[in-house]
Design an enzyme around this catalytic site. Structure first.
Site, PDB file in Angstrom:
ATOM      1  N   ALA A 150       0.820  -1.222   0.000  1.00 25.78           N
ATOM      2  CA  ALA A 150       0.000   0.000   0.000  1.00 25.78           C
ATOM      3  C   ALA A 150       0.853   1.272   0.000  1.00 25.78           C
ATOM      4  O   ALA A 150       0.308   2.369   0.052  1.00 25.78           O
ATOM      5  CB  ALA A 150      -0.939  -0.010   1.215  1.00 25.78           C
ATOM      6  N   GLY A 158       1.914   3.263  -5.871  1.00 24.69           N
ATOM      7  CA  GLY A 158       1.259   2.768  -7.076  1.00 24.69           C
ATOM      8  C   GLY A 158      -0.153   2.235  -6.921  1.00 24.69           C
ATOM      9  O   GLY A 158      -1.038   2.898  -6.374  1.00 24.69           O
ATOM     10  N   VAL A 207       6.289  -9.341   2.733  1.00 27.97           N
ATOM     11  CA  VAL A 207       5.494 -10.544   2.447  1.00 27.97           C
ATOM     12  C   VAL A 207       6.365 -11.778   2.208  1.00 27.97           C
ATOM     13  O   VAL A 207       5.853 -12.896   2.185  1.00 27.97           O
ATOM     14  CB  VAL A 207       4.524 -10.339   1.247  1.00 27.97           C
ATOM     15  CG1 VAL A 207       3.493  -9.275   1.553  1.00 27.97           C
ATOM     16  CG2 VAL A 207       5.273 -10.045  -0.048  1.00 27.97           C
ATOM     17  N   SER A 263      -1.137  -9.797 -14.025  1.00 20.96           N
ATOM     18  CA  SER A 263      -0.563  -8.917 -15.052  1.00 20.96           C
ATOM     19  C   SER A 263      -0.832  -9.521 -16.422  1.00 20.96           C
ATOM     20  O   SER A 263      -0.995 -10.745 -16.555  1.00 20.96           O
ATOM     21  CB  SER A 263       0.950  -8.804 -14.857  1.00 20.96           C
ATOM     22  OG  SER A 263       1.558  -8.146 -15.952  1.00 20.96           O
ATOM     23  N   TYR A 314       9.821 -12.722 -14.480  1.00 21.33           N
ATOM     24  CA  TYR A 314       8.646 -11.948 -14.026  1.00 21.33           C
ATOM     25  C   TYR A 314       7.363 -12.531 -14.619  1.00 21.33           C
ATOM     26  O   TYR A 314       6.368 -12.705 -13.903  1.00 21.33           O
ATOM     27  CB  TYR A 314       8.800 -10.470 -14.409  1.00 21.33           C
ATOM     28  CG  TYR A 314       7.589  -9.640 -14.028  1.00 21.33           C
ATOM     29  CD1 TYR A 314       7.319  -9.352 -12.687  1.00 21.33           C
ATOM     30  CD2 TYR A 314       6.699  -9.181 -14.995  1.00 21.33           C
ATOM     31  CE1 TYR A 314       6.195  -8.607 -12.328  1.00 21.33           C
ATOM     32  CE2 TYR A 314       5.582  -8.434 -14.641  1.00 21.33           C
ATOM     33  CZ  TYR A 314       5.333  -8.154 -13.306  1.00 21.33           C
ATOM     34  OH  TYR A 314       4.210  -7.426 -12.952  1.00 21.33           O
ATOM     35  N   GLY A 317      -1.934  -4.159 -18.047  1.00 20.17           N
ATOM     36  CA  GLY A 317      -0.752  -3.967 -18.895  1.00 20.17           C
ATOM     37  C   GLY A 317       0.065  -2.826 -18.311  1.00 20.17           C
ATOM     38  O   GLY A 317       0.263  -2.771 -17.089  1.00 20.17           O
ATOM     39  N   THR A 343       3.732   3.594 -12.510  1.00 24.04           N
ATOM     40  CA  THR A 343       3.867   3.660 -11.047  1.00 24.04           C
ATOM     41  C   THR A 343       5.381   3.670 -10.790  1.00 24.04           C
ATOM     42  O   THR A 343       6.146   4.012 -11.687  1.00 24.04           O
ATOM     43  CB  THR A 343       3.249   2.396 -10.405  1.00 24.04           C
ATOM     44  OG1 THR A 343       3.956   1.252 -10.932  1.00 24.04           O
ATOM     45  CG2 THR A 343       1.764   2.248 -10.695  1.00 24.04           C
ATOM     46  N   PHE A 391       6.886   0.994 -10.554  1.00 19.00           N
ATOM     47  CA  PHE A 391       7.227  -0.359 -11.025  1.00 19.00           C
ATOM     48  C   PHE A 391       8.516  -0.398 -11.854  1.00 19.00           C
ATOM     49  O   PHE A 391       9.413  -1.210 -11.596  1.00 19.00           O
ATOM     50  CB  PHE A 391       6.041  -0.898 -11.845  1.00 19.00           C
ATOM     51  CG  PHE A 391       6.241  -2.246 -12.450  1.00 19.00           C
ATOM     52  CD1 PHE A 391       5.993  -3.402 -11.711  1.00 19.00           C
ATOM     53  CD2 PHE A 391       6.666  -2.387 -13.761  1.00 19.00           C
ATOM     54  CE1 PHE A 391       6.162  -4.663 -12.274  1.00 19.00           C
ATOM     55  CE2 PHE A 391       6.838  -3.637 -14.336  1.00 19.00           C
ATOM     56  CZ  PHE A 391       6.584  -4.773 -13.588  1.00 19.00           C
TER      57      PHE A 391
HETATM   58  P1  NDP Z   1       5.046  -0.017  -7.208  1.00 16.83           P
HETATM   59  O1  NDP Z   1       6.507  -0.273  -7.254  1.00 16.83           O
HETATM   60  O2  NDP Z   1       4.575   1.386  -7.310  1.00 16.83           O
HETATM   61  O3  NDP Z   1       4.413  -0.672  -5.897  1.00 16.83           O
HETATM   62  C1  NDP Z   1       4.799  -1.949  -5.455  1.00 16.83           C
HETATM   63  C2  NDP Z   1       4.304  -2.165  -4.049  1.00 16.83           C
HETATM   64  O4  NDP Z   1       4.657  -3.491  -3.638  1.00 16.83           O
HETATM   65  C3  NDP Z   1       4.929  -1.204  -3.062  1.00 16.83           C
HETATM   66  O5  NDP Z   1       3.943  -0.749  -2.174  1.00 16.83           O
HETATM   67  C4  NDP Z   1       5.952  -2.058  -2.331  1.00 16.83           C
HETATM   68  O6  NDP Z   1       6.056  -1.657  -0.970  1.00 16.83           O
HETATM   69  C5  NDP Z   1       5.261  -3.428  -2.370  1.00 16.83           C
HETATM   70  N1  NDP Z   1       6.222  -4.505  -2.165  1.00 16.83           N
HETATM   71  C6  NDP Z   1       7.244  -4.886  -2.964  1.00 16.83           C
HETATM   72  N2  NDP Z   1       7.935  -5.876  -2.381  1.00 16.83           N
HETATM   73  C7  NDP Z   1       7.345  -6.121  -1.181  1.00 16.83           C
HETATM   74  C8  NDP Z   1       7.598  -7.016  -0.118  1.00 16.83           C
HETATM   75  N3  NDP Z   1       8.620  -7.883  -0.153  1.00 16.83           N
HETATM   76  N4  NDP Z   1       6.782  -6.989   0.960  1.00 16.83           N
HETATM   77  C9  NDP Z   1       5.754  -6.129   1.008  1.00 16.83           C
HETATM   78  N5  NDP Z   1       5.455  -5.255   0.038  1.00 16.83           N
HETATM   79  C10 NDP Z   1       6.255  -5.250  -1.033  1.00 16.83           C
HETATM   80  O7  NDP Z   1       4.434  -0.891  -8.400  1.00 16.83           O
HETATM   81  P2  NDP Z   1       2.916  -1.189  -8.831  1.00 16.83           P
HETATM   82  O8  NDP Z   1       1.959  -0.449  -8.004  1.00 16.83           O
HETATM   83  O9  NDP Z   1       2.860  -1.027 -10.295  1.00 16.83           O
HETATM   84  O10 NDP Z   1       2.844  -2.748  -8.518  1.00 16.83           O
HETATM   85  C11 NDP Z   1       1.817  -3.336  -7.745  1.00 16.83           C
HETATM   86  C12 NDP Z   1       1.475  -4.687  -8.326  1.00 16.83           C
HETATM   87  O11 NDP Z   1       0.973  -4.509  -9.649  1.00 16.83           O
HETATM   88  C13 NDP Z   1       2.661  -5.651  -8.462  1.00 16.83           C
HETATM   89  O12 NDP Z   1       2.240  -6.934  -8.090  1.00 16.83           O
HETATM   90  C14 NDP Z   1       2.993  -5.602  -9.952  1.00 16.83           C
HETATM   91  O13 NDP Z   1       3.606  -6.782 -10.384  1.00 16.83           O
HETATM   92  C15 NDP Z   1       1.599  -5.424 -10.523  1.00 16.83           C
HETATM   93  N6  NDP Z   1       1.515  -4.907 -11.882  1.00 16.83           N
HETATM   94  C16 NDP Z   1       2.096  -3.709 -12.220  1.00 16.83           C
HETATM   95  C17 NDP Z   1       1.995  -3.243 -13.525  1.00 16.83           C
HETATM   96  C18 NDP Z   1       2.662  -1.992 -13.965  1.00 16.83           C
HETATM   97  O14 NDP Z   1       2.839  -1.797 -15.197  1.00 16.83           O
HETATM   98  N7  NDP Z   1       3.019  -1.072 -13.067  1.00 16.83           N
HETATM   99  C19 NDP Z   1       1.207  -3.960 -14.532  1.00 16.83           C
HETATM  100  C20 NDP Z   1       0.658  -5.206 -14.054  1.00 16.83           C
HETATM  101  C21 NDP Z   1       0.785  -5.635 -12.769  1.00 16.83           C
HETATM  102  P3  NDP Z   1       7.421  -1.507  -0.139  1.00 16.83           P
HETATM  103  O15 NDP Z   1       8.544  -1.385  -1.137  1.00 16.83           O
HETATM  104  O16 NDP Z   1       7.208  -0.282   0.695  1.00 16.83           O
HETATM  105  O17 NDP Z   1       7.472  -2.750   0.678  1.00 16.83           O
HETATM  106  C1  8X3 Z   2       3.660  -5.184 -15.529  1.00 19.35           C
HETATM  107  C2  8X3 Z   2       3.338  -5.033 -16.971  1.00 19.35           C
HETATM  108  O1  8X3 Z   2       4.280  -5.486 -19.307  1.00 19.35           O
HETATM  109  O2  8X3 Z   2       5.707  -4.349 -17.715  1.00 19.35           O
HETATM  110  O3  8X3 Z   2       3.189  -6.389 -15.033  1.00 19.35           O
HETATM  111  O4  8X3 Z   2       5.258  -6.676 -17.455  1.00 19.35           O
HETATM  112  S1  8X3 Z   2       4.708  -5.411 -17.888  1.00 19.35           S
END
Ligand code: NDP
Ligand code: 8X3
Length: 257
Positions: A15, A18, A62, A141, A154, A185, A189, A191
Site C-alpha cells: 500500500a 502505485g 510478504v 498482469s 517476471y 498492462g 507507477t 514499477f
Molecule cells: P510499485 O513499485 O509502485 O508498488 C509496489 C508495491 O509493492 C509497493 O507498495 C511495495 O512496498 C510493495 N512490495 C514490494 N515488495 C514487497 C515485499 N517484499 N513486501 C511487502 N510489500 C512489497 O508498483 P505497482 O503499483 O505497479 O505494482 C503493484 C502490483 O501490480 C505488483 O504486483 C505488480 O507486479 C503489478 N503490476 C504492475 C503493472 C505496472 O505496469 N506497473 C502492470 C501489471 C501488474 P514496499 O517497497 O514499501 O514494501
Molecule cells: C507489468 C506489466 O508489461 O511491464 O506487469 O510486465 S509489464
C-alpha cells in the site's frame, strides 16, 4: 445492486505506492476500513493520515512467512474479520535473458510475487472460510498471459498468480468466498523504477509517447470486482492502455485520449 463496502475490513499489501496506494484511496472512498501493509511503513502512515476512514498500518515484508502469519494472527479483535484481501505487493527486477539473470533478482521476484502472495493468502483465507465470507483479489498482469522477451522470470511469476487464482476458484467452490484476478498492462507507477534498480531515466522511457494506465485506473477495476453482488464472481479482468495491443506492441504516436 452493488455490494456495499461500508465498514468492511479490506487488507491491502503493497500500500506504500502505485496500485496499492490507489486501491487504499478507492476503498476508503467506498467507506471500507483498511489494513495497510508494506515495508516502507512511513509512507503508509502518511497515506493513512490522509484517509478519512479507520486504518490499521502494519510493517510487513510478504517474503517473511512467519512475519506474515504473526501479522494476521495478532490483529486486534476489531480488525480480525478481513472481508477483502488485495494481494498487490509485487515487483519486477531487470529485463534480461535468463542465462544472465542475477540470482538475487530471480529470488526477489519469485519470493515476493509467488511465495509472498501464497503466504498472505494462506494466513488470511482460513478466517474467510470459517466466516463463509470473503473476497481475494490478486493483482496479476498481462505478463501472466503473454510472455515477452527478457521477461521469463517476471512473466512466470505472474503466470503463477493466474494459476493460483484459477486453483483457488476450485478450492473455494462450495463456500461464498470469492476470488478475482485483475491483470493490467502498462501502468505508470514506481514499477519500472524498481525494475531498473532506481534508473529513473530508463524507467521513463517505458511510458514514452504512450498514455499508460494509472494506479487509479486499476483501483477502479479492483473496486468494481469487490462491489458486485455476493453471488457474482468476476474471475479475471485484463486491462491495457488503448495504445497497447500486446506485451510488445505499443503505439507510441499521438492519440486523442
Ligand atoms: P510499485 O513499485 O509502485 O508498488 C509496489 C508495491 O509493492 C509497493 O507498495 C511495495 O512496498 C510493495 N512490495 C514490494 N515488495 C514487497 C515485499 N517484499 N513486501 C511487502 N510489500 C512489497 O508498483 P505497482 O503499483 O505497479 O505494482 C503493484 C502490483 O501490480 C505488483 O504486483 C505488480 O507486479 C503489478 N503490476 C504492475 C503493472 C505496472 O505496469 N506497473 C502492470 C501489471 C501488474 P514496499 O517497497 O514499501 O514494501
Ligand atoms: C507489468 C506489466 O508489461 O511491464 O506487469 O510486465 S509489464
Amino acid at each position: 445492486m452493488s455490494y456495499s463496502l461500508e465498514g468492511k475490513i479490506v487488507f491491502i499489501t503493497g500500500a506504500s505506492s502505485g496500485i496499492g496506494e490507489a486501491c487504499a484511496r478507492a476503498f476508503a472512498g467506498a467507506g471500507a476500513r483498511l489494513i495497510l501493509c508494506a515495508r516502507r511503513v512511513q509512507r503508509v502512515e502518511s497515506l493513512a493520515a490522509e484517509l478519512k476512514v479507520p486504518t490499521h498500518v502494519i510493517t510487513l515484508d510478504v517474503r517473511d512467512q512467519q512475519a506474515v502469519q504473526r501479522a494476521v494472527d495478532q490483529l486486534p479483535r476489531e480488525w480480525a474479520s478481513i472481508e477483502v484481501l488485495i494481494n498487490n505487493a509485487g515487483l519486477s527486477r531487470e529485463l534480461t535473458r535468463l542465462q544472465e539473470y542475477s540470482i538475487d533478482d530471480i529470488n526477489e521476484m519469485v519470493d515476493t510475487n509467488v511465495k509472498g502472495l501464497l503466504y498472505v493468502t494462506r494466513a488470511v483465507l482460513p478466517g474467510m472460510i470459517a466466516r463463509n465470507k470473503g473476497h481475494i483479489i490478486n493483482i496479476g498482469s498481462t505478463a501472466g498471459h503473454w510472455t515477452y522477451p527478457n521477461g521469463a522470470v517476471y512473466c512466470a511469476t505472474k503466470a503463477a498468480v493466474k494459476s493460483i487464482s484459477e486453483g483457488l476458484k476450485m478450492d473455494l467452490n462450495g463456500t461464498t468466498v470469492r476470488i478475482s484476478s485483475v491483470d493490467p498492462g502498462l501502468v505508470e507507477t514506481e514499477f519500472s523504477i524498481v525494475r531498473f534498480h532506481g534508473d529513473v531515466a530508463r524507467a521513463k522511457k517505458v511510458y514514452e509517447g504512450v498514455k499508460p494506465l494509472t494506479g487509479t485506473d486499476v483501483a477502479d477495476v479492483v473496486l468494481y470486482c469487490a462491489t458486485r453482488p455476493p453471488h457474482v464472481n468476476i474471475n479475471d479482468v485484463v486491462l491495457m492502455p488503448v495504445a497497447q495491443a500486446s506485451a510488445t506492441q505499443v503505439y507510441r504516436g499521438p492519440l486523442d485520449v
